[in-house]
Design a protein around this motif. Structure first.
Motif, mmCIF file in Angstrom:
data_model
loop_
_atom_site.group_PDB
_atom_site.id
_atom_site.type_symbol
_atom_site.label_atom_id
_atom_site.label_comp_id
_atom_site.label_asym_id
_atom_site.label_seq_id
_atom_site.Cartn_x
_atom_site.Cartn_y
_atom_site.Cartn_z
ATOM 1 N N MET A 137 -1.878 5.558 -6.013
ATOM 2 C CA MET A 137 -1.468 6.268 -7.358
ATOM 3 C C MET A 137 -0.693 5.150 -7.986
ATOM 4 O O MET A 137 0.108 4.289 -7.475
ATOM 5 C CB MET A 137 -0.344 7.335 -7.154
ATOM 6 C CG MET A 137 0.155 7.860 -8.395
ATOM 7 S SD MET A 137 1.222 9.303 -8.161
ATOM 8 C CE MET A 137 1.620 9.874 -9.832
ATOM 9 N N MET A 138 -0.815 5.031 -9.509
ATOM 10 C CA MET A 138 -0.295 4.011 -10.247
ATOM 11 C C MET A 138 0.955 4.215 -10.534
ATOM 12 O O MET A 138 1.443 5.284 -10.861
ATOM 13 C CB MET A 138 -1.127 3.870 -11.574
ATOM 14 C CG MET A 138 -0.477 2.637 -12.444
ATOM 15 S SD MET A 138 -1.493 2.652 -14.169
ATOM 16 C CE MET A 138 -0.656 4.390 -14.711
ATOM 17 N N ALA A 139 2.144 2.986 -10.374
ATOM 18 C CA ALA A 139 3.448 3.419 -10.538
ATOM 19 C C ALA A 139 3.929 3.240 -11.825
ATOM 20 O O ALA A 139 2.991 2.481 -12.799
ATOM 21 C CB ALA A 139 4.001 2.275 -9.751
ATOM 22 N N GLN A 140 4.700 4.149 -12.394
ATOM 23 C CA GLN A 140 5.111 4.177 -13.722
ATOM 24 C C GLN A 140 6.427 3.783 -13.827
ATOM 25 O O GLN A 140 7.333 4.322 -13.365
ATOM 26 C CB GLN A 140 4.902 5.599 -14.539
ATOM 27 C CG GLN A 140 5.019 5.672 -15.914
ATOM 28 C CD GLN A 140 4.630 6.719 -16.820
ATOM 29 O OE1 GLN A 140 3.294 7.120 -16.308
ATOM 30 N NE2 GLN A 140 5.133 7.454 -17.639
ATOM 31 N N ASN B 175 3.518 -4.471 -4.353
ATOM 32 C CA ASN B 175 2.107 -4.581 -4.248
ATOM 33 C C ASN B 175 1.407 -5.615 -3.333
ATOM 34 O O ASN B 175 2.236 -6.245 -2.615
ATOM 35 C CB ASN B 175 1.469 -4.760 -5.732
ATOM 36 C CG ASN B 175 1.585 -6.119 -6.150
ATOM 37 O OD1 ASN B 175 2.335 -7.223 -5.556
ATOM 38 N ND2 ASN B 175 1.793 -6.083 -7.589
ATOM 39 N N ASP B 176 0.177 -5.718 -3.140
ATOM 40 C CA ASP B 176 -0.342 -6.387 -2.233
ATOM 41 C C ASP B 176 -0.143 -7.934 -2.411
ATOM 42 O O ASP B 176 -0.412 -8.742 -1.636
ATOM 43 C CB ASP B 176 -1.861 -6.394 -2.118
ATOM 44 C CG ASP B 176 -2.500 -6.411 -3.450
ATOM 45 O OD1 ASP B 176 -1.843 -6.844 -4.400
ATOM 46 O OD2 ASP B 176 -3.923 -6.001 -3.381
ATOM 47 N N ARG B 177 0.408 -8.333 -3.485
ATOM 48 C CA ARG B 177 0.761 -9.860 -3.831
ATOM 49 C C ARG B 177 2.165 -10.151 -3.988
ATOM 50 O O ARG B 177 2.653 -11.142 -4.364
ATOM 51 C CB ARG B 177 -0.040 -10.219 -5.143
ATOM 52 C CG ARG B 177 -1.440 -9.962 -5.130
ATOM 53 C CD ARG B 177 -2.128 -10.607 -6.707
ATOM 54 N NE ARG B 177 -1.334 -9.690 -7.776
ATOM 55 C CZ ARG B 177 -2.071 -8.715 -8.052
ATOM 56 N NH1 ARG B 177 -3.107 -7.981 -7.195
ATOM 57 N NH2 ARG B 177 -1.475 -7.566 -8.859
ATOM 58 N N GLY B 178 2.927 -8.933 -3.289
ATOM 59 C CA GLY B 178 4.481 -9.197 -3.061
ATOM 60 C C GLY B 178 5.192 -9.175 -4.410
ATOM 61 O O GLY B 178 6.472 -9.027 -4.468
#
Length: 247
Positions: free
Chosen positions: A1-4, A26-29
């Protein structure tokens, strides 16, 4: 789910610090928060830098702030080799205010320039020392001296700068509010944020999601450093702080 993320800077550009809760990594830190006063890169204005302070007193340097899949997903990018916080942790946020305030002054100056040069905007970039606005202007029958004088008249007029929201339908019925030739405000949220200058927006009104000073007087002394020809019908105006150097 996208964070807002609740974008606090949209309603108060002068917020420098405050608390927020980590809602994701996220997956890139990149760090996602429930709320932030850090502006994310958009519309030619760079994202904020600064620091987060954890509950144990250690700090996380933030090197950039960007958007994710939408402008409501704001990602705080740590500098290299920073220890990441835990999801659910409460952090104390502090933006690099000196840098941000320069960007706010410059962004407001770009709006003033678009008042003096009422031509379609083909590009823009806001920076701390040298910003630019490109216009679809075939015959640049203007001088940097004349434009500088008119800019400073608006700055010294101490006009209020404020925001208001209109519906997407209102924007459709007033297409002249959009000054960009190629870029249109994002649709789908149901409302559009306008940045207005002057009492009753008598000086200017245009869609913009950036941060600006509260009065044109706060822009301070500025000048046009140069006017460059960029193609047959494109002129680039460079805005710089300080007085116009003697030629």
């Amino acid at each position: 789910m996208m964070a807002q993320t609740e974008a606090l800077f949209r309603d108060d550009a002068y917020l420098r610090d405050g608390a927020a809760r980590v809602v994701g990594i996220n997956d890139r830190g990149g760090i996602l928060l429930d709320r932030t006063m850090f502006y994310a890169t958009s519309g030619g204005q760079p994202g904020d830098t600064g620091r987060f302070t954890r509950e144990d007193g250690s700090t996380i340097a933030i090197a950039a702030t960007v958007t994710g899949e939408t402008k409501d997903e704001i990602i705080h990018v740590p500098a290299a080799e920073q220890v990441l916080p835990e999801v659910g942790e409460t952090l104390q946020l502090a933006i690099d205010w000196e840098r941000r305030f320069k960007l706010m002054r410059m962004h407001t100056a770009c709006h003033l320039l678009s008042v003096i040069c009422p031509f379609p905007i083909t590009g823009a970039s806001v920076n701390e020392a040298d910003s630019r606005v490109d216009f679809d202007l075939p015959d640049a029958n203007v001088t940097k001296e004349d434009v500088t004088i008119r800019l400073m008249e608006l700055v010294n007029g101490d006009h209020p700068v404020f925001t208001r929201w209109i519906s997407e339908e209102e924007l459709e019925s007033n297409p002249g509010l959009v000054k960009s030739k190629n870029v249109r405000p994002p649709r789908g949220a149901g409302r559009i944020r306008l940045v207005c200058i002057g009492e009753e927006a008598v000086v200017d009104s245009q869609p913009c999601g950036g941060t600006h000073v509260a009065s044109t007087a706060e822009v301070g002394e500025i000048h046009i450093g140069k006017i460059e020809k960029k193609g047959r019908e494109n002129r680039r105006f460079r805005i710089r702080f300080g007085s116009l150097p003697a030629s």
